[in-house]
Design a protein around this motif. Structure first.
Motif: not given
Length: 130
Positions: A79-104
Motif C-alpha cells: 500500500r505504501a509503495s503502490g507496487d502490487q506485483g511486489a506484494a503478490r511476490e512477497a505473499m507467495q513467498k510467505v505462503n510458500g515458507e508457511r506451507n513448507a514449515a507446516l509440511k515439515a
C-alpha cells in the motif's frame, strides 16, 4: 409532496440497507474473523483428514500466526509503495515458507501427501482463499 416522497424513499432505502450492512453484506469472510479464527480455519483446511499431536498443533498455530504477521507487513508495504506485483511476490513467498514449515511438521509420507492434496484444494487469491 415531493419532500414527503423523498423522505419516504430515503427511509425505505435505509430500511433495506441496514440489515445488509449488519450481516456483513458483501464483505469477505476471512477479513471478519479474529486471528485465532483465521488460524483455526487455515489449520482445518490444510490438515483436513490429518491428525496432529498437541505439540504439532501448537507449532502449526505459531507458524500460521507468524505468516499472517508477515502477510500483513507485505500488504502494508504494498500500500505504501503502490507496487502490487511486489506484494503478490512477497505473499507467495510467505505462503510458500508457511506451507513448507507446516509440511515439515508431518511425520509420515501419507500425511505429507494428504497435506499436498489439501493445499491444492484450497481456494486461491481473492476468491475467498487465505
Amino acid at each position: 409532496m415531493k419532500t414527503s416522497l423523498r423522505l419516504f424513499t430515503a427511509v425505505a432505502l435505509l430500511a433495506i440497507a441496514a440489515p445488509a450492512y449488519a450481516q456483513g453484506g458483501g464483505g469477505g469472510g476471512m477479513q471478519q474473523m479474529t486471528p485465532e479464527q483465521r488460524v483455526a480455519r487455515q489449520k482445518e483446511m490444510l490438515f483436513k483428514d490429518i491428525t496432529l499431536s498437541a505439540e504439532q498443533s501448537a507449532k502449526a498455530d505459531t507458524i500460521i500466526m507468524k505468516s499472517m504477521r508477515s502477510q500483513m507487513e507485505a500488504m502494508q508495504a504494498a500500500r505504501a509503495s503502490g507496487d502490487q506485483g511486489a506484494a503478490r511476490e512477497a505473499m507467495q513467498k510467505v505462503n510458500g515458507e508457511r506451507n513448507a514449515a507446516l509440511k515439515a511438521l508431518l511425520t509420515t509420507d501419507e500425511h505429507k501427501k494428504k497435506f499436498d492434496e489439501n493445499l491444492a484444494a484450497m481456494p486461491q487469491g481473492r476468491r475467498g482463499g487465505l
